[in-house]
Design an enzyme around this catalytic site. Structure first.
Site, mmCIF file in Angstrom:
data_model
loop_
_atom_site.group_PDB
_atom_site.id
_atom_site.type_symbol
_atom_site.label_atom_id
_atom_site.label_comp_id
_atom_site.label_asym_id
_atom_site.label_seq_id
_atom_site.Cartn_x
_atom_site.Cartn_y
_atom_site.Cartn_z
ATOM 1 N N SER A 1 31.761 -18.698 19.001
ATOM 2 C CA SER A 1 31.811 -19.359 20.478
ATOM 3 C C SER A 1 32.376 -20.678 20.461
ATOM 4 O O SER A 1 33.300 -20.996 21.313
ATOM 5 C CB SER A 1 30.643 -19.005 21.317
ATOM 6 O OG SER A 1 29.529 -19.757 20.637
ATOM 7 N N GLU A 2 31.816 -21.291 19.371
ATOM 8 C CA GLU A 2 32.324 -22.800 19.221
ATOM 9 C C GLU A 2 32.642 -23.279 17.727
ATOM 10 O O GLU A 2 31.430 -22.588 17.175
ATOM 11 C CB GLU A 2 31.420 -23.622 20.130
ATOM 12 C CG GLU A 2 31.874 -24.151 21.621
ATOM 13 C CD GLU A 2 30.958 -23.194 22.335
ATOM 14 O OE1 GLU A 2 31.085 -23.041 23.518
ATOM 15 O OE2 GLU A 2 29.816 -22.649 21.895
ATOM 16 N N THR A 3 33.337 -24.037 17.630
ATOM 17 C CA THR A 3 33.457 -24.649 16.220
ATOM 18 C C THR A 3 33.792 -26.342 16.402
ATOM 19 O O THR A 3 34.481 -26.404 17.341
ATOM 20 C CB THR A 3 34.736 -24.085 15.260
ATOM 21 O OG1 THR A 3 34.375 -22.581 15.218
ATOM 22 C CG2 THR A 3 34.884 -24.931 13.973
ATOM 23 N N HIS B 1 25.284 -26.234 22.876
ATOM 24 C CA HIS B 1 24.612 -26.114 21.557
ATOM 25 C C HIS B 1 25.591 -26.794 20.430
ATOM 26 O O HIS B 1 24.961 -26.939 19.571
ATOM 27 C CB HIS B 1 24.441 -24.420 21.308
ATOM 28 C CG HIS B 1 25.557 -23.675 20.780
ATOM 29 N ND1 HIS B 1 26.667 -23.205 21.592
ATOM 30 C CD2 HIS B 1 25.859 -23.316 19.698
ATOM 31 C CE1 HIS B 1 27.494 -22.503 20.576
ATOM 32 N NE2 HIS B 1 26.792 -22.704 19.496
#
Length: 280
Positions: free
Chosen positions: A46-48, A77
């Site tokens: 979902s995120e990097t 997060h």
């Protein structure tokens, strides 16, 4: 070829693989925006995030946050996971409170024993949701508009709009029509009933992030930050509570909300599950 230090951090759960993972690339100043976006698409998380030298003299480090499809000005997060990776790789804050720089501005972060917590940033958009849009949201969530107890914009960067349902059971029962909600970031929250749900948490949360190419996010710090500002501000939630998130995705996320003076702190567990190197 460039070799960079890499960590994958599990955020918002102490149970292995039950939180929300974030990929963190450290000392990534040599990477171009195109390389960052390509790696974020490849990880398909979902995120990097990419840790960089700060440009603000008040910040300890700077972070850029990417989904598989776009760059975000802020996300929760990834903020906690990036801070954890920075600390475990030898980062030392100038003061007791760590200061992260991102596109939304400077975000204070503190250690709370086994948890890290960030200050909920100021909302970019708040207030009522247009009736036509709210009707579209209800249709996409496959619920009656009358089952929405309250609603508001809770946008601190990702574009959140949020709705309050009557119970945890209603939140967990949702089976959205994702296609009809394209382009939106929707948060849904409902209270736990202590008699039937227990007292481990007080609210159940789900996050549908079609605007970022993610149907449902496991555990979402930015959404919980916006929800806390809205619900505490309107007296719909206590000043201290725990939100549960991720149950429908077989996760067990726990987000700790604390209002102290004029700041709302959003906290959770952070644990590195993978360490290694990235070759670009």
């Amino acid at each position: 070829m460039t070799t960079l230090e890499f960590q994958q951090v599990d955020v918002f759960s102490t149970t292995p693989f039950k939180g929300n993972p974030v990929a963190v690339v450290l000392a990534a100043d040599s990477l171009t925006t195109e390389q960052m976006a390509a790696f974020a698409s490849w990880t398909n998380l979902s995120e990097t995030t990419f840790l960089l030298r700060p440009t603000s003299p008040e910040a300890d480090y700077r972070v850029r946050i990417f989904t598989p499809q776009t760059e975000l000005p802020f996300a929760g997060h990834p903020t906690l996971g990036s801070c954890h990776a920075w600390l475990t790789s030898g980062g030392r804050p100038r003061n007791e409170t760590i200061v992260q720089e991102c596109d939304i501005g400077l975000v204070p972060i503190r250690s709370e024993g086994e948890r890290l917590a960030f200050v909920a940033p100021e909302l970019r958009r708040s207030g009522p949701i247009d009736e036509a849009l709210l009707s579209r949201v209800a249709h996409g969530l496959k619920i009656s508009p009358s089952s929405i107890q309250a609603s508001a914009w809770t946008d601190n960067g990702p574009g959140w709009l949020s709705v309050l349902l009557g119970s945890r059971e209603e939140v967990l029962a949702l089976e959205p029509d994702y296609a009809s909600l394209a382009g939106l970031s929707i948060g849904v929250i409902g209270p736990w009933n202590p008699a039937t749900d227990g007292t481990e948490a007080q609210f159940e949360v789900r996050a549908f992030v079609m605007s970022a190419g993610v149907n449902e996010d496991p555990v979402t710090g930015s959404l919980n930050a916006g929800l806390a500002q809205w619900l505490i501000g309107e007296g719909r939630a206590p000043q201290h509570y725990i939100a549960s998130q991720g149950a429908r995705l077989d996760r067990s996320g726990r987000v700790y909300i604390d209002l102290e003076e004029d700041k709302i702190w959003i906290g959770g567990a952070t644990i590195t599950r993978i360490t290694g190197t990235l070759q670009v």
